[in-house]
Design a protein around this motif. Structure first.
Motif, PDB file in Angstrom:
ATOM      1  N   VAL A 216       7.621  -2.934  -1.823  1.00 53.77           N
ATOM      2  CA  VAL A 216       7.373  -1.490  -1.816  1.00 53.77           C
ATOM      3  C   VAL A 216       5.938  -1.138  -2.191  1.00 53.77           C
ATOM      4  N   ALA A 217       5.366  -1.847  -3.156  1.00 54.16           N
ATOM      5  CA  ALA A 217       4.095  -1.393  -3.733  1.00 54.16           C
ATOM      6  C   ALA A 217       2.986  -1.295  -2.701  1.00 54.16           C
ATOM      7  N   HIS A 218       2.831  -2.335  -1.873  1.00 50.01           N
ATOM      8  CA  HIS A 218       1.743  -2.324  -0.900  1.00 50.01           C
ATOM      9  C   HIS A 218       1.898  -1.165   0.083  1.00 50.01           C
ATOM     10  N   SER A 219       3.101  -1.007   0.633  1.00 50.37           N
ATOM     11  CA  SER A 219       3.303   0.041   1.634  1.00 50.37           C
ATOM     12  C   SER A 219       3.144   1.428   1.032  1.00 50.37           C
ATOM     13  N   ILE A 220       3.642   1.623  -0.180  1.00 53.77           N
ATOM     14  CA  ILE A 220       3.512   2.942  -0.806  1.00 53.77           C
ATOM     15  C   ILE A 220       2.039   3.261  -1.068  1.00 53.77           C
ATOM     16  N   GLY A 221       1.276   2.245  -1.476  1.00 50.44           N
ATOM     17  CA  GLY A 221      -0.154   2.486  -1.659  1.00 50.44           C
ATOM     18  C   GLY A 221      -0.835   2.906  -0.373  1.00 50.44           C
ATOM     19  N   ILE A 222      -0.501   2.252   0.734  1.00 52.48           N
ATOM     20  CA  ILE A 222      -1.078   2.626   2.021  1.00 52.48           C
ATOM     21  C   ILE A 222      -0.630   4.028   2.427  1.00 52.48           C
ATOM     22  N   VAL A 223       0.654   4.325   2.229  1.00 52.64           N
ATOM     23  CA  VAL A 223       1.166   5.658   2.561  1.00 52.64           C
ATOM     24  C   VAL A 223       0.424   6.730   1.778  1.00 52.64           C
ATOM     25  N   ALA A 224       0.198   6.503   0.476  1.00 46.95           N
ATOM     26  CA  ALA A 224      -0.502   7.501  -0.338  1.00 46.95           C
ATOM     27  C   ALA A 224      -1.931   7.705   0.158  1.00 46.95           C
ATOM     28  N   ALA A 230      -5.089  12.124   5.744  1.00 47.04           N
ATOM     29  CA  ALA A 230      -4.609  13.089   6.736  1.00 47.04           C
ATOM     30  C   ALA A 230      -4.736  14.520   6.224  1.00 47.04           C
ATOM     31  N   ARG A 231      -4.449  14.739   4.976  1.00 37.53           N
ATOM     32  CA  ARG A 231      -4.563  16.087   4.425  1.00 37.53           C
ATOM     33  C   ARG A 231      -6.000  16.582   4.457  1.00 37.53           C
ATOM     34  N   ARG A 232      -6.960  15.682   4.172  1.00 43.53           N
ATOM     35  CA  ARG A 232      -8.369  16.110   4.137  1.00 43.53           C
ATOM     36  C   ARG A 232      -8.923  16.438   5.527  1.00 43.53           C
TER      37      ARG A 232
END
Length: 410
Positions: A216-224, A230-232
């Protein structure tokens, strides 16, 4: 959805399946036959003018018809009421032996059922119960030793009457010691088994924690990171925002697939060879190119270098190597604050796989409360390898691992 069949319980050895009461009943039957077998070696008559000797032993089958049900009842009560069972066996033995009139004492052969029961009770029951049973047996033997000469019209210490009960006392003590040894061996084996089960549960819990973290950790970091990017640029660069959202979707799908594989493996019973998850379903170094591409899309370019000729690896080594690189890249993305890093996979040594992940960032490697590097050290230690993770002297952070390719699994 079909449930996993539960394997049948393992049966103990055949001798251990026989209940204690059966052994006691068998010993009683042998004690009944002992006078009959002993008469074959005895003269049919003794000298009647010798007051120091009693007539030869002959089995009294009428008395045996009364004492045998009592002995069988004692054998049936041996597990539920051990002290009562020993007392009944003693009473039956004394009555039966008095009927034999075999030298007016309790010969060791008559005590077969009693010492058998004493040994079994001592092996299975608490120490207090076993001591009470031993005291009961020794007390009965001592009392009979004192009363037998008087009942026979002789003196205590006269002729050869003293000796049979002494042997009975010795045999009873030996039976008790054997039972204590068996009891202690069982207790020690149960303690070792409980400790091994506890260690196995702890090891499995740590393995699940490592897999959950690494999945989970790697993918969640990439998602964040991609979500923040994307927001910026959502209003100014919609094309970049769409790319970031696509990366988020890919990372999410991969994370869900990895979680499904792990949960499926946890639900399955171990195969006959002890492997719960097929090797082809586990991630490995073959997925490093895709991992590097996902990390690059998250904003950290990965310089992936292969040294030596690539060759198949044992499944546990392949999985551990992938997790080491995955967690190291996740830490670079989250904590290093650098645009690039380097990953080196060294196949040049035939008996060892080398990994080197380095960056020139802030040099922390992970958050103070993180478990990523702890899990990596555990993985490498289980494979008898070497692991280091520390800041570089010239700035940045470096993770290295050496995984032996022979005799890796503990």
């Amino acid at each position: 959805m079909s449930e996993t069949p539960v394997p049948p319980p393992t049966l103990p050895p055949r001798l251990q399946r026989i209940p204690p009461g059966a052994w006691t009943a068998f010993a009683w039957c042998l004690s009944l036959l002992s006078p009959v077998l002993g008469d074959a070696d005895r003269p049919s008559h003794r000298a009647t003018d010798d007051p120091g000797h009693a007539p030869a032993a002959h089995q009294d089958w009428v008395t045996a018809g009364f004492t045998t049900p009592v002995a069988l009842l004692a054998a049936a009560l041996l597990r539920r009421r051990p002290r009562t069972a020993v007392a009944l066996l003693l009473a039956a033995t004394v009555v039966q032996t008095e009927a034999w009139r075999w030298e007016l004492q309790l010969p060791p052969t008559a005590l077969l059922a009693v010492v058998t029961a004493l040994c079994l009770v001592t092996a299975a029951e608490p120490r207090r119960t076993s001591r009470a049973a031993l005291a009961m047996v020794l007390g009965a033997l001592t009392l009979h030793l004192l009363l037998a000469p008087a009942l026979g019209g002789g003196l205590l210490l006269t002729g050869t009457r003293i000796g049979a009960n002494d042997a009975g006392v010795l045999i009873a003590v030996i039976a008790w010691l054997i039972g204590r040894s068996v009891h202690q061996s069982r207790a020690h084996a149960e303690a070792l088994s409980a400790r091994a089960a506890e260690q196995a549960v702890t090891a499995e819990r740590l393995r699940i924690a490592r897999e959950m973290h690494d999945t989970v950790a790697h993918s969640i970091g990439i998602v964040a990171l991609q979500a923040g990017a994307a927001r910026r640029v959502l209003d100014t660069r919609p094309d970049r925002a769409r790319e970031a959202l696509g990366a988020i979707e890919t990372a999410g799908r991969e994370t869900l697939a990895g979680l499904r594989r792990m949960l499926g493996a946890l639900r399955q019973a171990d195969d006959a060879d002890g492997s719960a998850t097929p090797a082809h379903l586990l991630p490995g170094l073959a997925g490093l190119d895709r991992l590097a591409a996902a990390t690059t899309a998250a904003g950290v370019r990965v310089d992936l270098r292969w040294q030596g000729e690539r060759h198949p690896l044992p499944p546990e080594i392949d999985l551990a190597a992938f997790r080491i690189v995955q967690e190291s890249l996740a830490n670079v993305v989250r904590h290093a604050g650098v645009p690039s890093c380097r990953v080196t996979v060294d196949h040049r040594r035939p008996a060892e796989l080398g990994l080197d992940i380095s960056d020139r960032g802030r040099g922390r490697g992970t958050s103070p409360a993180g478990y990523g590097l702890v899990g990596l050290r555990e993985r490498v230690a289980l494979l008898h390898g070497d692991f280091t993770a520390a800041p570089r002297p010239d700035g940045g952070f470096r993770v290295t691992a050496r995984l032996p390719l022979t005799g890796s699994a503990r």
